[in-house]
Design an enzyme around this catalytic site. Structure first.
Site, mmCIF file in Angstrom:
data_model
loop_
_atom_site.group_PDB
_atom_site.id
_atom_site.type_symbol
_atom_site.label_atom_id
_atom_site.label_comp_id
_atom_site.label_asym_id
_atom_site.label_seq_id
_atom_site.Cartn_x
_atom_site.Cartn_y
_atom_site.Cartn_z
ATOM 1 N N ASP A 104 15.614 -1.665 -6.933
ATOM 2 C CA ASP A 104 14.654 -0.881 -7.717
ATOM 3 C C ASP A 104 13.547 -1.871 -8.078
ATOM 4 O O ASP A 104 13.795 -2.828 -8.816
ATOM 5 C CB ASP A 104 15.332 -0.329 -8.978
ATOM 6 C CG ASP A 104 14.349 0.462 -9.836
ATOM 7 O OD1 ASP A 104 13.117 0.326 -9.627
ATOM 8 O OD2 ASP A 104 14.804 1.207 -10.711
ATOM 9 N N GLU A 231 -6.957 21.382 9.457
ATOM 10 C CA GLU A 231 -5.501 21.489 9.600
ATOM 11 C C GLU A 231 -5.126 22.963 9.566
ATOM 12 O O GLU A 231 -5.748 23.738 8.823
ATOM 13 C CB GLU A 231 -4.801 20.775 8.442
ATOM 14 C CG GLU A 231 -5.056 19.284 8.407
ATOM 15 C CD GLU A 231 -4.397 18.652 7.199
ATOM 16 O OE1 GLU A 231 -3.357 18.020 7.359
ATOM 17 O OE2 GLU A 231 -4.913 18.826 6.080
ATOM 18 N N HIS A 255 -10.854 9.546 5.008
ATOM 19 C CA HIS A 255 -10.961 9.782 6.451
ATOM 20 C C HIS A 255 -12.363 10.229 6.881
ATOM 21 O O HIS A 255 -12.939 9.683 7.819
ATOM 22 C CB HIS A 255 -9.959 10.838 6.913
ATOM 23 C CG HIS A 255 -8.544 10.555 6.510
ATOM 24 N ND1 HIS A 255 -7.986 9.308 6.640
ATOM 25 C CD2 HIS A 255 -7.578 11.346 5.989
ATOM 26 C CE1 HIS A 255 -6.730 9.359 6.207
ATOM 27 N NE2 HIS A 255 -6.468 10.572 5.808
#
Ligand code: NAP
Length: 503
Positions: A104, A231, A255
């Site tokens: 962790d 998309e 992007h």
């Protein structure tokens, strides 16, 4: 851009192996690691790019051992690598490279486990160490600090950061500062996987390794540029993350602006790490600043309602996330690059979910011929257009006008010159992560975002975020399966233009 290939052997370019490396993936059991990173490493191994001594160390809180991790990764490879690319001999070789550390990262007392594992059996004292942070960005600072405390953040160490790099300028700066306190900028690799796509790299080659385009690549000959990242899927499992982000943060800030930079940037002296990043930064700094009036006039936010996708009824975005929300799943905007080359040329950007198809494309639309030379001909002339297909079917298409063959006058017809990478090169187009992971190991930062680029992009989107955060702002609805709100079409129609939908 160095390609790190040698002469072709059996029709495929042979790849040069990278140096031995300890490649640690924090979040090694997560979706990104199992779906993208491990399959990419497998494919690089299959192509002979990983040398002996290249180790992959998965890290997460799950209490599994090395064998448990190997089984998990073996399952992921079966699921995410094409059966035709799977070779059991290579799978076994990759699995033998794998190690696992239960940790962790917030538990200070447990870090010695990773330290000991990396020291034990390392190829050499100064082996390259890559630390890939495939975990929530809230853990980036902690991980870097601990790496430093346990002596793993050496001069041979590199850190890879996944998006999202902040949710606004202030949070992006905080992440950058936390990581920058430990790692030098030259060792920080901020991934934008779009930059690893073959067609995106080929954009640089097309522009700068050929002569015919460059004289036309400016406001004198280019009418406008369109960049679309569409998309067809909805938010699916990512609803809770996405609802805090939205399309502007998730897609445009990184992007789409990166693609715009590659289209608009000046030729660097060489396509090399800092020169490319310097030129991209100049583009971001030259983007016309958004004022509240421009945000209202030149941006469109949308959110999908119910509709039909591939003939199937689908739910609205609000139904998918389970509550009413004003998060945008669609953005269209108009901007300009205010410099000598591009003055007055609009750049239209568009991205969204639940659009008719998954396609990313850059379209450079050239001006009409200055004089109509064929007044008595049949048919029409159309402005030349260069379509750069980023995904799927990577390639390029140049639309032009030609004479239809035959006697009896001149008949004009639009035709296209097509370059499909798959057909032209007959080779598998590697996934962006394959390229980018090897660049990290080599220490080549060219295709990664520098801190000042990320912050310049956030600075530019900040006025849009501000304006859209006001209670009076609500995204416009569009039926799922359509091209977005009507206002996105109007944005271009008002300039006498229209979106180039894929054919
Ligand atoms: P995920 O499936 O939830 O995986 C998160 C990973 O982090 C798991 O392995 C988890 O394992 C580990 N982890 C969480 N807390 C930890 C801790 N305190 N110490 C050690 N390990 C811990 O998420 P993901 O989709 O892989 O995404 C990871 C990051 O990449 C996110 O920031 C995401 O936004 C970004 N990203 C993802 C994608 C993608 O395609 N998935 C694409 C771009 C960016 P344990 O719970 O067992 O500890």
């Amino acid at each position: 851009m160095d390609t790190h290939t040698t002469a072709a052997t059996d029709g495929q370019p042979a790849v040069l192996p990278v140096d031995a490396c300890d490649f640690t993936v924090f979040g090694g059991t997560g979706d990104l690691a199992l779906r993208k990173l491990l399959p990419a490493l497998y494919l690089r191994d299959r192509d002979g790019q990983l040398p002996d001594g290249f180790r992959v160390i998965g890290v997460s809180r799950a209490t599994i051992d090395d064998d448990g991790y190997r089984s998990l990764v073996a399952g992921a490879l079966r699921e995410h690598v094409l059966p035709t690319d799977l070779d059991q001999h290579v799978v076994d070789r990759l699995l033998a490279r794998l190690h696992y550390v239960t940790l962790d990262v917030e538990d200070v007392t447990a870090w010695h486990r990773l330290h000991d594992r990396l020291k034990d059996g390392a190829a050499s004292e100064d082996v390259t160490r890559v630390f890939y942070l495939a975990v929530a960005p809230g853990l980036f600072g902690t991980i870097c600090e601990r790496l430093d405390q346990v002596g793993l953040a050496t001069e041979h160490a590199r850190v890879v950061l996944e998006k999202p790099l902040g949710t606004d300028l202030a949070t992006a700066r905080a992440v950058n500062e936390a990581v920058g306190r430990v790692f030098d900028e030259s060792s920080i690799f901020r991934i934008d996987h779009y930059l690893g796509k073959e067609s995106v790299q080929n954009l640089l080659v097309t522009r700068f390794a050929n002569t015919f385009l460059e004289p036309l690549w400016n406001s004198r000959w280019v009418d406008h540029v369109q960049i679309t990242v569409a998309e067809s899927i909805g938010v699916g499992e990512r609803g809770s993350y996405y609802d805090r982000s939205g399309a502007l943060r998730d897609m445009v800030q990184n992007h789409l602006l990166q693609l715009l930079c590659l289209v608009a940037m000046e030729p660097p002296t060489y396509v090399d790490r800092e020169t490319v990043r310097d030129e991209k930064l100049k583009v971001l700094q030259a983007l016309r600043p958004m004022t509240p009036e421009l945000v209202d006039r030149d941006t469109v936010a949308g959110q999908y309602g119910p509709g039909l996708c591939a003939g199937e009824p689908v739910r609205s975005y609000a139904d998918e996330v389970g509550h009413p929300t004003s998060t945008e799943t669609f953005v269209a905007l108009r901007t300009e690059v205010q410099n000598w080359r591009w003055a007055g040329v609009p750049f239209y950007l568009r991205t969204g979910k639940r659009l008719p198809e998954r396609v990313s494309e850059i379209v450079v639309v050239f001006k009409e011929p200055p004089h109509a030379m064929f007044p008595h001909s049949e048919g029409t002339t159309e402005a030349n257009r260069l379509h750069i297909r980023v995904q799927p079917d990577e390639g390029m298409r140049l639309h032009m006008t030609a004479k239809e063959p035959g006697p009896g006058g001149i008949r004009l017809r639009p035709v296209s010159l097509d370059l499909s990478y798959a057909t032209a090169f007959g080779a598998r187009s590697p996934d962006a992560y394959e390229r980018l992971l090897m660049d990290v190991v080599r220490g080549n930062t060219t295709l990664f975002m520098r801190r000042d680029e990320v912050e310049a992009a956030w600075t530019w989107v900040a006025p849009i975020l501000d304006r859209w955060s006001q209670p009076s702002h609500t995204p416009r609805r569009y039926p799922a399966g359509t091209h977005g709100p009507v206002a996105a079409a109007t944005l271009l129609e008002r300039d006498g233009r229209s979106w180039q939908e894929t054919e």
